[in-house]
Design a protein around this motif. Structure first.
Motif, mmCIF file in Angstrom:
data_model
loop_
_atom_site.group_PDB
_atom_site.id
_atom_site.type_symbol
_atom_site.label_atom_id
_atom_site.label_comp_id
_atom_site.label_asym_id
_atom_site.label_seq_id
_atom_site.Cartn_x
_atom_site.Cartn_y
_atom_site.Cartn_z
ATOM 1 N N ARG A 153 10.702 4.713 -2.234
ATOM 2 C CA ARG A 153 10.488 6.143 -2.462
ATOM 3 C C ARG A 153 11.393 6.647 -3.586
ATOM 4 O O ARG A 153 12.419 6.035 -3.898
ATOM 5 N N ALA A 211 10.329 0.555 2.683
ATOM 6 C CA ALA A 211 9.661 1.723 2.106
ATOM 7 C C ALA A 211 10.310 2.018 0.766
ATOM 8 O O ALA A 211 11.534 2.094 0.662
ATOM 9 N N ARG A 237 3.995 10.288 -1.572
ATOM 10 C CA ARG A 237 3.776 9.086 -0.757
ATOM 11 C C ARG A 237 4.949 8.115 -0.842
ATOM 12 O O ARG A 237 5.796 8.206 -1.731
ATOM 13 N N GLU A 289 3.870 9.233 7.998
ATOM 14 C CA GLU A 289 3.245 8.116 8.701
ATOM 15 C C GLU A 289 4.248 7.035 9.101
ATOM 16 O O GLU A 289 3.899 6.104 9.830
ATOM 17 N N VAL A 290 5.482 7.109 8.596
ATOM 18 C CA VAL A 290 6.512 6.128 8.935
ATOM 19 C C VAL A 290 7.438 6.751 9.986
ATOM 20 O O VAL A 290 8.099 7.758 9.708
ATOM 21 N N ILE A 324 4.819 1.022 0.832
ATOM 22 C CA ILE A 324 5.232 0.077 1.870
ATOM 23 C C ILE A 324 5.216 -1.322 1.265
ATOM 24 O O ILE A 324 4.217 -1.756 0.681
ATOM 25 N N GLY A 383 0.834 -1.199 0.000
ATOM 26 C CA GLY A 383 0.000 0.000 0.000
ATOM 27 C C GLY A 383 0.866 1.245 0.000
ATOM 28 O O GLY A 383 2.105 1.167 0.027
ATOM 29 N N PHE A 384 0.203 2.407 -0.028
ATOM 30 C CA PHE A 384 0.904 3.687 -0.107
ATOM 31 C C PHE A 384 0.509 4.552 1.086
ATOM 32 O O PHE A 384 -0.669 4.630 1.443
ATOM 33 N N VAL A 385 1.505 5.208 1.695
ATOM 34 C CA VAL A 385 1.265 6.045 2.870
ATOM 35 C C VAL A 385 2.039 7.348 2.724
ATOM 36 O O VAL A 385 2.977 7.454 1.934
ATOM 37 N N GLY A 386 1.656 8.343 3.511
ATOM 38 C CA GLY A 386 2.407 9.580 3.559
ATOM 39 C C GLY A 386 3.724 9.360 4.281
ATOM 40 O O GLY A 386 3.816 8.518 5.194
#
Length: 261
Positions: free
Chosen positions: A153, A151, A135, A100-101, A138, A94-97
């Motif tokens: 990026r 992660a 984003r 958030e990590v 993950i 999934g994808f997160v900001g």
């Protein structure tokens, strides 16, 4: 660089063949252990504690010990045969900001390179999509027979995979917070000091320990000794230390802004 992993990034129905490359390396002069009396190299050898003999690498395996003392021996071939779907697939969960990590989870970084002409467009797409959205992806990936969170990026137009610690790998420190009361004046001076020290160009910073160690080695090799820098005396009064720090920071900034003659 030499690839340390080959596989595929999988997000939705998109497959991106890729390879991983180690993104960092240790720096500094290499030191080895010696016998002080004669300077001979000290070697670390593997001995079997039951037979008291040196064991060659080919005869070394890993083992898990049961509560009753029985051992389950695991060879490299056993570990390689683990049925992990992430062994050759970076599975995007999934994808997160980025916020958030928790930064404490970040571990080891790896560059990702696309493999083959057909992987170029999916690679460019993922870099651009992540860049525009801000984003992180993950993922799960198995590196060196161990599954890890990671992660994914963008960085400088490329993909960077940074492994993450599992939440259960974090140690609980208990309560190390301070209950000491602070005055408004102390907080104001701390903010003034932070403003005076605002802005750091990390690219201009260097490993002073390595430079000092190199100087020590050079001095010892030429039969001399390295001058010892005196340690600063700890300040007792917090306000006095803050005020002195602010003045020192202002002087350093003024000196740095002076035009050379």
């Amino acid at each position: 660089m030499r690839a340390i992993w080959s596989g595929t990034i999988s997000f939705g129905l998109v497959a991106l063949p890729c390879q991983l490359y180690t993104a960092t390396e240790e720096s500094g002069p290499g030191l080895h252990t010696v016998h002080v009396a004669c300077g001979g190299r000290v070697r670390h050898r593997r001995f079997c504690e039951l037979e008291n003999v040196e064991v060659p690498q080919a005869e070394i395996a890993r083992a898990w010990e049961a509560p009753d003392g029985r051992q389950v021996i695991l060879r490299d071939t056993d570990l390689e045969a683990l049925p992990l779907p992430t062994k050759h697939i970076i599975e995007v969960l999934g994808f997160v900001g980025a916020e958030e990590v928790d930064p404490i989870l970040y571990s080891r970084p790896y560059w990702i390179g696309a493999t083959g002409a057909g992987a170029q467009r999916p690679y460019a797409l993922l870099v651009e999509a992540l860049s525009r959205s801000g984003r992180l992806a993950i993922c799960k990936v198995a590196i060196r027979s161990r599954e890890r969170l990671a992660a994914l990026r963008p960085r400088r137009g490329m993909l960077l995979l940074q492994t993450l610690l599992w939440p259960e790998e974090l140690r609980d420190p208990g309560d190390l917070s301070s209950t000491s009361p602070l005055t408004d004046r102390e907080l104001e001076m701390a903010e003034v000091l932070m403003d005076a020290l605002a802005g750091v160009d990390i690219s201009e910073l260097h490993d002073e320990y390595t430079a000092a160690l190199t100087s020590l080695v050079d001095a010892k090799a030429s039969g001399g000794e390295l001058a010892v820098r005196p340690e600063p005396a700890p300040a007792v009064d917090l306000m006095a230390a803050l005020e002195a720090s602010v003045q020192a920071a202002k002087r350093a900034r003024e000196d740095g802004n002076e035009e050379p003659p």
